[in-house]
Write a protein that holds these residues in place. Structure first.
Motif, mmCIF file in Angstrom:
data_model
loop_
_atom_site.group_PDB
_atom_site.id
_atom_site.type_symbol
_atom_site.label_atom_id
_atom_site.label_comp_id
_atom_site.label_asym_id
_atom_site.label_seq_id
_atom_site.Cartn_x
_atom_site.Cartn_y
_atom_site.Cartn_z
ATOM 1 N N ARG A 4 -27.796 48.063 -61.421
ATOM 2 C CA ARG A 4 -26.646 47.786 -60.483
ATOM 3 C C ARG A 4 -25.940 49.317 -59.905
ATOM 4 N N LYS A 5 -25.337 48.997 -58.825
ATOM 5 C CA LYS A 5 -24.830 50.448 -58.261
ATOM 6 C C LYS A 5 -23.587 50.710 -59.046
ATOM 7 N N ILE A 6 -23.299 51.870 -59.297
ATOM 8 C CA ILE A 6 -22.191 52.357 -59.873
ATOM 9 C C ILE A 6 -21.540 53.180 -58.947
ATOM 10 N N ASP A 7 -20.289 52.493 -58.964
ATOM 11 C CA ASP A 7 -19.144 53.233 -57.833
ATOM 12 C C ASP A 7 -18.353 54.158 -58.545
ATOM 13 N N LYS A 8 -17.393 54.398 -57.787
ATOM 14 C CA LYS A 8 -16.224 55.624 -58.057
ATOM 15 C C LYS A 8 -15.674 54.959 -59.425
ATOM 16 N N ASP A 10 -16.377 52.438 -61.583
ATOM 17 C CA ASP A 10 -17.215 52.416 -62.731
ATOM 18 C C ASP A 10 -17.238 53.770 -63.399
ATOM 19 N N LEU A 11 -17.601 55.111 -62.352
ATOM 20 C CA LEU A 11 -17.606 56.336 -63.062
ATOM 21 C C LEU A 11 -16.297 56.625 -63.883
ATOM 22 N N GLU A 12 -15.160 56.284 -63.140
ATOM 23 C CA GLU A 12 -13.832 56.553 -63.994
ATOM 24 C C GLU A 12 -13.738 56.035 -65.292
#
Length: 157
Positions: A4-8, A10-12
Protein backbone atom coordinates in the motif's frame (compact mmCIF):
# COMPACT_ATOMS: atom_id res chain seq x y z
CA UNK A 1 2.59 -8.96 1.39
CA UNK A 2 -0.10 -6.33 1.08
CA UNK A 3 1.52 -3.38 -0.71
CA UNK A 4 0.00 0.00 0.00
CA UNK A 5 1.05 3.57 -0.51
CA UNK A 6 2.87 5.16 2.41
CA UNK A 7 1.94 8.77 2.92
CA UNK A 8 3.39 11.61 5.01
CA UNK A 9 1.35 10.68 8.10
CA UNK A 10 2.46 7.04 7.88
CA UNK A 11 6.09 8.21 7.70
CA UNK A 12 5.61 10.42 10.77
CA UNK A 13 4.11 7.51 12.71
CA UNK A 14 6.89 5.14 11.60
CA UNK A 15 9.60 7.62 12.64
CA UNK A 16 7.98 8.01 16.07
CA UNK A 17 7.64 4.25 16.56
CA UNK A 18 11.23 3.59 15.49
CA UNK A 19 12.38 6.10 18.10
CA UNK A 20 10.22 4.58 20.87
CA UNK A 21 8.37 1.33 20.23
CA UNK A 22 6.64 1.53 23.63
CA UNK A 23 5.06 4.93 23.02
CA UNK A 24 1.32 4.99 23.61
CA UNK A 25 -1.15 5.42 20.80
CA UNK A 26 -2.46 8.58 22.51
CA UNK A 27 1.04 10.08 22.60
CA UNK A 28 1.58 9.32 18.89
CA UNK A 29 -1.77 10.95 18.14
CA UNK A 30 -0.76 14.04 20.12
CA UNK A 31 2.56 14.29 18.26
CA UNK A 32 0.99 14.01 14.80
CA UNK A 33 -2.12 16.06 15.61
CA UNK A 34 -4.66 13.34 14.86
CA UNK A 35 -7.32 11.47 16.82
CA UNK A 36 -6.07 8.36 18.66
CA UNK A 37 -8.58 6.22 16.76
CA UNK A 38 -7.19 7.43 13.42
CA UNK A 39 -3.62 6.71 14.51
CA UNK A 40 -4.59 3.27 15.80
CA UNK A 41 -6.16 2.45 12.44
CA UNK A 42 -3.02 3.64 10.61
CA UNK A 43 -0.79 1.48 12.81
CA UNK A 44 -3.06 -1.53 12.25
CA UNK A 45 -2.85 -1.02 8.49
CA UNK A 46 0.93 -0.66 8.65
CA UNK A 47 1.13 -3.95 10.58
CA UNK A 48 -1.32 -5.70 8.26
CA UNK A 49 0.62 -4.42 5.24
CA UNK A 50 3.82 -5.90 6.70
CA UNK A 51 5.42 -2.45 6.96
CA UNK A 52 5.68 -2.81 10.74
CA UNK A 53 7.11 -6.28 11.28
CA UNK A 54 7.07 -6.26 15.08
CA UNK A 55 8.49 -4.67 18.19
CA UNK A 56 11.66 -5.61 20.05
CA UNK A 57 13.20 -5.14 23.45
CA UNK A 58 16.84 -4.11 23.06
CA UNK A 59 18.95 -5.67 25.79
CA UNK A 60 22.51 -4.97 26.85
CA UNK A 61 24.31 -8.03 25.48
CA UNK A 62 27.41 -7.37 27.60
CA UNK A 63 25.35 -7.29 30.80
CA UNK A 64 24.03 -10.73 29.83
CA UNK A 65 27.48 -12.21 29.30
CA UNK A 66 27.50 -12.01 25.50
CA UNK A 67 30.39 -9.58 25.19
CA UNK A 68 31.92 -10.87 21.96
CA UNK A 69 30.43 -9.99 18.60
CA UNK A 70 31.78 -11.54 15.42
CA UNK A 71 30.87 -11.47 11.76
CA UNK A 72 31.56 -14.75 10.00
CA UNK A 73 31.68 -15.24 6.25
CA UNK A 74 30.71 -18.78 5.34
CA UNK A 75 31.42 -20.54 2.07
CA UNK A 76 29.14 -23.46 1.27
CA UNK A 77 28.65 -25.92 -1.54
CA UNK A 78 24.97 -25.75 -2.39
CA UNK A 79 23.14 -24.80 -5.54
CA UNK A 80 22.86 -21.19 -6.60
CA UNK A 81 19.90 -19.62 -4.82
CA UNK A 82 19.63 -22.48 -2.32
CA UNK A 83 19.39 -21.24 1.27
CA UNK A 84 18.98 -24.47 3.24
CA UNK A 85 22.26 -23.93 5.09
CA UNK A 86 21.18 -20.40 5.91
CA UNK A 87 17.98 -21.73 7.44
CA UNK A 88 20.01 -24.13 9.60
CA UNK A 89 22.44 -21.37 10.64
CA UNK A 90 19.48 -19.23 11.73
CA UNK A 91 18.46 -21.93 14.22
CA UNK A 92 21.59 -21.47 16.36
CA UNK A 93 20.65 -19.22 19.31
CA UNK A 94 23.96 -17.33 19.21
CA UNK A 95 23.33 -16.33 15.58
CA UNK A 96 21.61 -12.95 15.39
CA UNK A 97 21.62 -12.39 11.63
CA UNK A 98 22.07 -14.54 8.53
CA UNK A 99 22.51 -12.86 5.16
CA UNK A 100 22.70 -14.78 1.87
CA UNK A 101 25.28 -12.90 -0.19
CA UNK A 102 26.70 -12.59 -3.68
CA UNK A 103 30.38 -13.20 -4.21
CA UNK A 104 32.91 -15.77 -3.02
CA UNK A 105 31.15 -16.51 0.27
CA UNK A 106 27.55 -17.59 0.53
CA UNK A 107 26.57 -16.18 3.93
CA UNK A 108 27.48 -13.39 6.29
CA UNK A 109 26.48 -14.27 9.84
CA UNK A 110 26.42 -12.04 12.94
CA UNK A 111 27.17 -13.95 16.13
CA UNK A 112 27.08 -12.89 19.79
CA UNK A 113 28.82 -15.16 22.29
CA UNK A 114 30.59 -15.03 25.64
CA UNK A 115 34.22 -15.18 24.52
CA UNK A 116 36.62 -16.59 21.94
CA UNK A 117 36.19 -20.14 23.26
CA UNK A 118 32.43 -19.87 22.70
CA UNK A 119 33.08 -18.50 19.21
CA UNK A 120 35.32 -21.47 18.48
CA UNK A 121 32.57 -23.84 19.64
CA UNK A 122 30.03 -22.03 17.46
CA UNK A 123 32.28 -22.27 14.41
CA UNK A 124 32.69 -25.97 15.10
CA UNK A 125 28.89 -26.32 15.07
CA UNK A 126 28.78 -24.49 11.74
CA UNK A 127 31.30 -27.03 10.43
CA UNK A 128 28.92 -29.89 11.18
CA UNK A 129 26.57 -28.60 8.48
CA UNK A 130 27.51 -30.75 5.49
CA UNK A 131 27.84 -28.16 2.74
CA UNK A 132 29.94 -25.73 4.85
CA UNK A 133 33.46 -25.60 3.35
CA UNK A 134 35.09 -22.58 4.97
CA UNK A 135 34.51 -19.86 7.55
CA UNK A 136 36.29 -16.57 8.11
CA UNK A 137 35.48 -14.56 11.24
CA UNK A 138 36.08 -10.94 12.11
CA UNK A 139 35.88 -10.12 15.81
CA UNK A 140 34.40 -6.74 16.74
CA UNK A 141 36.60 -4.67 19.06
CA UNK A 142 34.25 -1.71 19.53
CA UNK A 143 30.81 -1.02 18.11
CA UNK A 144 30.51 2.57 16.95
CA UNK A 145 26.93 2.28 15.72
CA UNK A 146 24.36 -0.48 15.77
CA UNK A 147 20.77 0.17 14.78
CA UNK A 148 17.74 -1.36 13.17
CA UNK A 149 16.21 2.05 12.46
CA UNK A 150 15.46 2.59 8.77
CA UNK A 151 16.10 6.21 7.74
CA UNK A 152 12.80 7.68 6.62
CA UNK A 153 11.99 11.19 5.47
CA UNK A 154 10.73 13.49 8.20
CA UNK A 155 7.86 15.87 7.78
CA UNK A 156 10.23 18.79 7.09
CA UNK A 157 12.32 16.90 4.49
Amino acid sequence: MNIRKIDKLDLEILNILQEDGKISNAEIARKVGKAPSAVLERVRKLRKGDIIKGYECIVNHKALGRGLTAFTSIRVEEGVGATEVGQKLAEFPEVLEVHYTAGRDSYLVKVRVEDTEALQATLAKFGTLGPVRDTNSTIVLTTVKESRVIPLPHEND
